[in-house]
Write an enzyme that holds these catalytic residues in place. Structure first.
Site, PDB file in Angstrom:
ATOM      1  N   GLU A 197       0.869  -1.330   0.079  1.00 18.70           N
ATOM      2  CA  GLU A 197      -0.222   0.122   0.092  1.00 18.70           C
ATOM      3  C   GLU A 197       0.850   1.328  -0.086  1.00 18.70           C
ATOM      4  O   GLU A 197       0.652   2.188   0.810  1.00 18.70           O
ATOM      5  CB  GLU A 197      -0.867  -0.125   1.366  1.00 18.70           C
ATOM      6  CG  GLU A 197      -1.933  -1.025   1.289  1.00 18.70           C
ATOM      7  CD  GLU A 197      -2.909  -0.930   2.267  1.00 18.70           C
ATOM      8  OE1 GLU A 197      -3.042   0.296   3.002  1.00 18.70           O
ATOM      9  OE2 GLU A 197      -3.938  -1.773   2.584  1.00 18.70           O
ATOM     10  N   GLU A 395      -5.532  -8.377   1.720  1.00 22.66           N
ATOM     11  CA  GLU A 395      -6.061  -7.716   2.989  1.00 22.66           C
ATOM     12  C   GLU A 395      -7.407  -7.422   2.972  1.00 22.66           C
ATOM     13  O   GLU A 395      -7.903  -7.002   1.965  1.00 22.66           O
ATOM     14  CB  GLU A 395      -5.423  -6.496   3.403  1.00 22.66           C
ATOM     15  CG  GLU A 395      -4.105  -6.498   4.144  1.00 22.66           C
ATOM     16  CD  GLU A 395      -3.554  -5.207   4.639  1.00 22.66           C
ATOM     17  OE1 GLU A 395      -4.093  -4.471   5.270  1.00 22.66           O
ATOM     18  OE2 GLU A 395      -2.248  -5.024   4.593  1.00 22.66           O
TER      19      GLU A 395
END
Ligand code: BGC
Length: 491
Positions: A197, A395
């Site tokens: 990310e 995730e």
């Protein structure tokens, strides 16, 4: 300092060249693997042992142990110095036993860069390498595949001091680190993730810390300054990731290497208002398309790319760099999905877009409104707009606080999280049934852990952790996920 950096950059170039010349055969396709059912964690959030066995300091060790920072950012003094104590083998063996009970066949964790290269480059810390080799072996001995994230936001402090990802040397630093990681673990790890990310790290977490430290002045000007600076850092991350992927392939390692990106489908707060539609599209470019377009299309999305270059002339990606990024695109896209976001067109806001509260009736989790259909839509969008990439959901999870976290007579009845997990697994499998090349689902997170800017108060685990005693209590969502895995294991 300069000459050290030059030496490292040269060494990294030599390394790449050396591997190119040895022309190792490209990785052969993997045998058809079972669907991966897993759980995710990251080093700083769970390991503790922040000074153990020669580990160097990371930027997060420094932020959180500067008590004024912790107080200002989190509101209390909280650090990841102990966290879930997973650096301790006795502790993580118990947690591996929990994973077995859950029924997962994969565990995604990250390596603390400063544990194996205390200064970020330079000398390797053998004890740090030994720790991860032991962990990997322990997982494999239990039938759990290690999926290794190389970078999940904890940068060696020595490198952070030199500008971190904003430094033009950062890709060379990462190359050196990648070389150590692949030679130490490449024989037994079959799936690597270069970085986690970058958008959230660079555009959200880092700015929020600096804004507090520097004291917010003009919020719009600050945000634009940060966007402009971070566009350069983000480009360096993409170069670093592509170089690591290139190295992995040149080494002929037999596995897959990907990247994990966060996705937050964006919507206009008012679907009939042109300004809101434009704001949502601008934020889509920033939040969802920025990295994907560069890797899969060889360009950054417009008009945002031109705007970034105007704001910061240093943001000037060359066609050679972009070609390199495309040629070394990841084997898979790791999808981190929590919630969609909504925007109002507002000329005084950065990029003309202001976050709006959801105009849906959706329940709110810590990370936004709960809309499982958005996960389905996102997976289908990747399938159609980006050439049907291989996808792992790396995730997905939720925290709601309040009653959902209460320990009552030894049980945690986290109904909201249980429902979230069920609905999102179903949405993911629906996309798979409709053609998305989805090969795994990893829940965030196995354990309650240190949540970056909110500390230990935001619990997202399916296992409750008592941070004083390190006692673990599987929550109802643990059993919900266990049931889902058992029902779908054959996939
Ligand atoms: C991050 C995790 C974080 C999770 C929950 C993701 O953005 O990768 O480190 O704990 O969100 O907020």
């Amino acid at each position: 300092m300069r000459s050290i950096e030059r030496r490292i950059a040269r060494a990294a170039r030599v390394l790449v060249l050396g591997f190119c010349l040895s022309a190792a055969t490209p990785a052969s396709p993997l045998p058809k693997a079972a669907f991966l059912w897993g759980v995710s964690t990251s080093a700083y959030q769970v390991e503790g042992g922040y000074r153990s066995d020669g580990k160097g300091q990371s930027n997060w060790d420094v932020y959180t142990n500067d008590l004024q920072v912790t107080k200002a950012v989190i509101g209390r003094i909280e650090t990841g110095n102990i966290a879930d104590n997973l650096y301790d083998r006795q502790q993580y063996l118990q947690d591996i036993a929990l994973m077995k009970r859950l029924g997962v066949n994969a565990y995604r964790f990250s390596i603390a860069w400063s544990r194996i290269l205390p200064d970020g480059t330079g000398e390797v810390n053998a004890a740090g390498v030994a720790h991860y080799r032991q962990l990997i072996d322990d997982l494999l001995a239990n039938g759990i595949e290690p999926v290794v994230t190389m970078y999940h936001w904890d940068m060696p402090e020595k490198l952070a001091e030199q500008g971190g990802w904003a430094s033009e040397h950062s890709a060379a630093w990462f190359q050196r680190y990648a070389q150590v990681v692949f030679s130490a673990f490449g024989d037994r790890v079959k799936r690597f993730i270069t970085v986690n990310e970058p958008f959230v790290e660079l555009f959200m977490i880092e700015p929020s810390i600096h804004r507090i430290l520097e004291g917010a002045r003009d919020e719009r000007a600050d945000a634009l300054r940060i966007y402009a600076r971070q566009a350069v850092a983000a480009h360096h991350i993409l170069l670093a990731s592509a170089q690591a992927i290139h190295l992995y392939r040149e080494l002929g390692l037999k596995g897959e290497i990907g990247i994990s990106l966060n996705f937050t489908p964006t919507h206009p707060a008012d679907p009939d208002r042109a300004e809101d539609i434009e704001a949502a599209s601008m934020m889509d470019a920033l939040q969802n398309r920025w990295f994907l377009d560069a890797m899969f299309k060889g360009s950054y999305p417009e008009p945002l790319a031109s705007l970034e270059s105007t704001l910061n002339p240093d943001f000037a990606p060359t066609s050679t760099e972009l070609r390199f990024i495309v040629e070394n695109r990841p084997d898979f896209v790791g999808v981190n999905y929590y919630a969609p976001s909504y925007f109002k067109g507002e000329p005084s806001a950065p990029l003309g877009a202001e976050w709006a509260r959801a105009n849906t009736r959706a329940l709110e989790a810590f990370n936004g409104p709960v809309v499982p259909d958005e996960l389905f839509g996102l997976l289908m969008r990747l399938h159609t707009d980006y050439g049907d990439p291989l996808i792992y959901i790396t995730e997905n999870g939720a925290g709601f606080g309040g009653e959902d976290e209460e320990l009552v007579e030894g049980r945690v009845h986290d109904e909201l999280r249980s429902l979230y997990v069920r609905q999102h697994v179903e949405a993911a499998l629906k996309a798979r049934a409709e053609g998305a090349r989805l090969a795994g689902y990893f829940l965030w997170s196995l354990l309650d852990n240190f949540e970056w800017t909110t500390g230990f108060s935001h619990r997202l685990g399916i296992v409750r952790v008592d941070f004083e005693t390190q006692d673990r209590v599987p929550k109802d969502s643990f059993f919900e996920y266990q049931t889902l895995i058992a029902a779908h294991r054959e996939r």
